[in-house]
Design a protein around this motif. Structure first.
Motif, PDB file in Angstrom:
ATOM      1  N   LEU A   1      -4.089  17.975  -3.145  1.00  0.00           N
ATOM      2  CA  LEU A   1      -3.622  17.780  -1.776  1.00  0.00           C
ATOM      3  C   LEU A   1      -4.674  17.003  -0.996  1.00  0.00           C
ATOM      4  CD1 LEU A   1      -1.784  20.914  -0.323  1.00  0.00           C
ATOM      5  CD2 LEU A   1      -1.076  18.532  -0.175  1.00  0.00           C
ATOM      6  N   THR A   2      -4.256  15.911  -0.411  1.00  0.00           N
ATOM      7  CA  THR A   2      -5.182  15.016   0.275  1.00  0.00           C
ATOM      8  C   THR A   2      -5.159  15.264   1.781  1.00  0.00           C
ATOM      9  OG1 THR A   2      -3.433  13.361   0.420  1.00  0.00           O
ATOM     10  CG2 THR A   2      -4.910  13.252  -1.489  1.00  0.00           C
ATOM     11  N   GLU A   3      -6.023  14.563   2.486  1.00  0.00           N
ATOM     12  CA  GLU A   3      -6.029  14.559   3.949  1.00  0.00           C
ATOM     13  C   GLU A   3      -5.847  13.118   4.423  1.00  0.00           C
ATOM     14  OE1 GLU A   3      -5.972  15.085   7.752  1.00  0.00           O
ATOM     15  OE2 GLU A   3      -6.090  16.861   6.462  1.00  0.00           O
ATOM     16  N   PRO A   4      -4.752  12.806   5.177  1.00  0.00           N
ATOM     17  CA  PRO A   4      -3.654  13.701   5.559  1.00  0.00           C
ATOM     18  C   PRO A   4      -2.801  14.088   4.357  1.00  0.00           C
ATOM     19  CG  PRO A   4      -3.155  11.448   6.208  1.00  0.00           C
ATOM     20  CD  PRO A   4      -4.580  11.435   5.704  1.00  0.00           C
ATOM     21  N   ALA A   5      -1.972  15.100   4.542  1.00  0.00           N
ATOM     22  CA  ALA A   5      -1.199  15.654   3.426  1.00  0.00           C
ATOM     23  C   ALA A   5      -0.174  14.642   2.923  1.00  0.00           C
ATOM     24  CB  ALA A   5      -0.506  16.929   3.867  1.00  0.00           C
ATOM     25  N   ASN A   6      -0.102  14.489   1.599  1.00  0.00           N
ATOM     26  CA  ASN A   6       0.853  13.589   0.963  1.00  0.00           C
ATOM     27  C   ASN A   6       1.801  14.417   0.110  1.00  0.00           C
ATOM     28  OD1 ASN A   6       2.262  11.578  -0.330  1.00  0.00           O
ATOM     29  ND2 ASN A   6       0.556  10.868  -1.583  1.00  0.00           N
ATOM     30  N   TYR A   7       3.079  14.457   0.485  1.00  0.00           N
ATOM     31  CA  TYR A   7       4.051  15.262  -0.243  1.00  0.00           C
ATOM     32  C   TYR A   7       5.010  14.433  -1.091  1.00  0.00           C
ATOM     33  CZ  TYR A   7       2.431  19.266   2.461  1.00  0.00           C
ATOM     34  OH  TYR A   7       1.660  20.262   3.009  1.00  0.00           O
ATOM     35  N   GLU A   8       4.708  13.148  -1.260  1.00  0.00           N
ATOM     36  CA  GLU A   8       5.446  12.334  -2.227  1.00  0.00           C
ATOM     37  C   GLU A   8       4.441  11.506  -3.019  1.00  0.00           C
ATOM     38  OE1 GLU A   8       9.625   9.825  -2.617  1.00  0.00           O
ATOM     39  OE2 GLU A   8       8.653   9.957  -0.667  1.00  0.00           O
ATOM     40  N   PRO A   9       3.561  12.176  -3.776  1.00  0.00           N
ATOM     41  CA  PRO A   9       2.525  11.461  -4.528  1.00  0.00           C
ATOM     42  C   PRO A   9       3.111  10.740  -5.735  1.00  0.00           C
ATOM     43  CG  PRO A   9       2.458  13.789  -5.061  1.00  0.00           C
ATOM     44  CD  PRO A   9       3.472  13.636  -3.961  1.00  0.00           C
TER      45      PRO A   9
END
Length: 576
Positions: A375-383
């Motif tokens: 989980l990255t910053e900002p959040a990525n929910y379609e990696p």
């Protein structure tokens, strides 16, 4: 005329899908009283030049049953523009309940919704027994947003049948008659409907199936009939997706609801690979909606806007090693000490060579390497697929277990990973987008107030506006459609016709949003539950103001002291 609040010169998005326009919104006595060009003074004005003005968001699927008692804030939902939350989903909750059955319901909620038992035993006063008394307890508390409640099936079953209900014994005719009577009573005092679950992965904290698992058609039919007796309401249901019983179980539920003339909303997911699991359910929805046209028995599939899954990490409920005996030896250490131990070569070697023991079914998903992403910053929910633990391991020439181990130690052990278990067909949200465009689909499944150490999905409204209506490279939703899906559509499905749109006479629940600046941050861990319990929280930038009943409950992401939220009793008619 003078007003309580005027929001001036904003881009008004009406919630009905209409073309956005620049104008003012005026509020008096908790309702919208004027739109367009508004003349006259106001007790407060907000300059919304360059900003969106939308209705407050309606979340049909939350579990604030406990948090709405012990806390004045329904966060994280209220941090993401939600102004109305419907709780008591999945057939689980805290009423009705006799004193001797408190432990049973705590065990159910601990297993199904990942709420630590001590949080419930310390945080709940249990100053109710019946469902009407529970609604009274909700009504007596102050909170930031409005809440409404389903009558949950598991507590009802245990209340009527005692241990027989918890043990999933068949209900007798006398049991069914009492369930029907209590369901009618719940609707009469303000329940929005009834909820139930037949999902195999819904287990108690002790590992047993929940009380409603396998409940007979006659039982569902009796409860639904009680809802009809009480004046009507919505049936919320989770079918046994995992066991392949999707369409068979849905057929029973749809028939029972159609016979009673009641609407249904149910959880629909898409698989990540293999033969699609959802088309049969959608076809069944089409058939029943065509059959019951005009009766009020509308059926909607409730779909989540991003992958359904888990957030895992060393400080959370699950991680790939949580069931390993060698990891359990150090699991109780403070994080810094645990990380220091895990960085020792001999400890690393011992854990990686170990095998998992027995545990809750969800724990085994914490090794779904192809669908696990940092989980990255900002959040990525379609990696992208190249970001998965499996792909990263192959690129490094190590095993996925080793890659996951090393990534857990990032950020001094505070790293988190997303396990996308569903809704991510072929590493894409395209299928979800296709479903969201259907008239028989409604957004939901935010699960706020539950899964405190596993997910933080209550932030989905921000994801819808930022990702689906702004950032996605293809297949974006228009801004007007995205707002409609967050407002008037769930309000209609829930029977809350007094909100979800910007029009004169409607409830003054609004958001003022800087769409260009809207950013969804990575989840963080807080310890603000009763008994110091841990939960995931998630913040966003871009919410300039969130307003409930004309009162500002948050400004620029910071909560105010306003607590205008109320208990909604029963379905609400549209303004005259």
């Amino acid at each position: 005329m003078s007003y309580d609040l005027v929001i001036r010169n904003g881009t008004v998005v009406d919630g009905l899908g209409g073309e956005p326009y620049v104008g003012d919104v005026a509020v008096a006595d908790s309702v919208i009283v004027a739109l367009g060009t508004v003349e006259g003074p106001a007790a407060r004005e907000i300059d919304a030049t360059g900003l969106l003005v939308t209705p407050g968001f309606v979340d049909l699927h939350t579990h604030y049953d406990g948090q709405a008692i012990w806390s004045e804030r329904c966060s994280p939902s209220s941090s993401h523009g939600v102004t109305t939350a419907l709780m008591g989903n999945c057939g689980v909750g805290f009423a009705p309940c006799r004193a001797e059955d408190h432990d049973v319901l705590v065990d159910v909620m601990a297993g199904v919704e990942d709420i630590p038992g001590v949080v419930m035993t310390d945080g709940l006063p249990w100053d109710w027994e019946t469902f009407p008394e529970y609604l009274d307890a909700l009504e007596s508390r102050r909170r930031d947003i409005d809440v409404a409640a389903y009558l949950p099936h598991s507590p009802l079953r245990v209340y009527v049948m005692g241990q027989r209900g918890a043990d999933r014994e068949p209900a007798t005719p006398e049991d069914l008659a009492l369930m029907r009577k209590l369901a009618a009573e719940a609707i009469e005092v303000g329940a929005l409907g009834v909820s139930s679950s037949r999902f195999a992965f819904h287990k108690t904290g002790s590992g047993a199936p929940i009380p409603t698992y396998g409940a007979a058609y006659e039982e569902i039919s009796a409860i639904v009939a009680g809802v009809g007796d009480g004046g009507g309401g919505l049936l919320q249901f989770i079918p046994d997706i995992a066991a392949g019983g999707y369409e068979g179980v849905l057929q029973e539920v749809f028939e029972a609801a159609t016979d009673a003339g009641l609407p249904v909303t149910f959880t629909l997911t898409t698989g990540n690979s293999g033969e699609p699991i959802w088309p049969g359910a959608v076809k069944l929805v089409e058939e029943f909606n065509a059959r019951s046209s005009g009766t009020g028995a509308d059926i909607t599939a409730q779909v989540f806007a991003r992958p359904i899954g888990l957030v895992i990490g060393l400080e959370l409920t699950a991680n790939p090693f949580v069931l390993y005996p060698s990891y359990q030896e150090i699991a109780g250490l403070p994080l810094a000490q645990r990380v220091a131990e895990m960085r020792k070569p001999e400890v690393r070697e011992r854990i990686l060579a170990d095998k998992p023991g027995e545990g809750h079914p969800f724990m085994y998903f914490a090794q779904a390497w192809q669908w696990m992403f940092p989980l990255t910053e900002p959040a990525n929910y379609e990696p992208g697929p190249e970001d998965s633990i499996l792909a990263r391991a192959r690129a490094r020439g190590v095993s996925p277990l080793e890659e996951a181990y090393d990534r857990l130690l990032d950020d001094d052990g505070q790293a988190m990973m997303l396990v996308a278990l569903a809704n991510f067909e072929n590493n894409s949200l395209d299928t979800v987008g296709d479903l969201l465009r259907r008239d028989d689909v409604v957004l939901g499944l935010g699960d706020g107030g539950a899964h405190y150490g596993m997910i933080c999905d209550a932030s989905y409204p921000t994801f819808v506006l930022a990702h689906w209506a702004r950032d996605r490279k293809s297949g974006r939703l228009s801004l007007a459609e995205a707002v409609r899906q967050l407002t008037s559509v769930p309000a209609r499905v829930g029977g809350l016709l007094d909100r979800g749109r910007l029009a004169v006479g409607y409830k003054a629940d609004l958001n003022v949003i800087d769409h260009a600046r809207l950013t969804l941050h990575k989840p963080v861990i807080t310890h603000d539950l009763p008994a110091g319990g841990r939960r995931l929280d998630q913040a966003a930038d871009g919410y300039v103001a969130t307003i409930v009943s004309g009162e500002v409950i948050a400004e620029n992401g910071i909560p105010t002291a306003a607590r205008p939220g109320r208990l909604i009793r029963g379905r609400q008619a549209a303004p005259a």
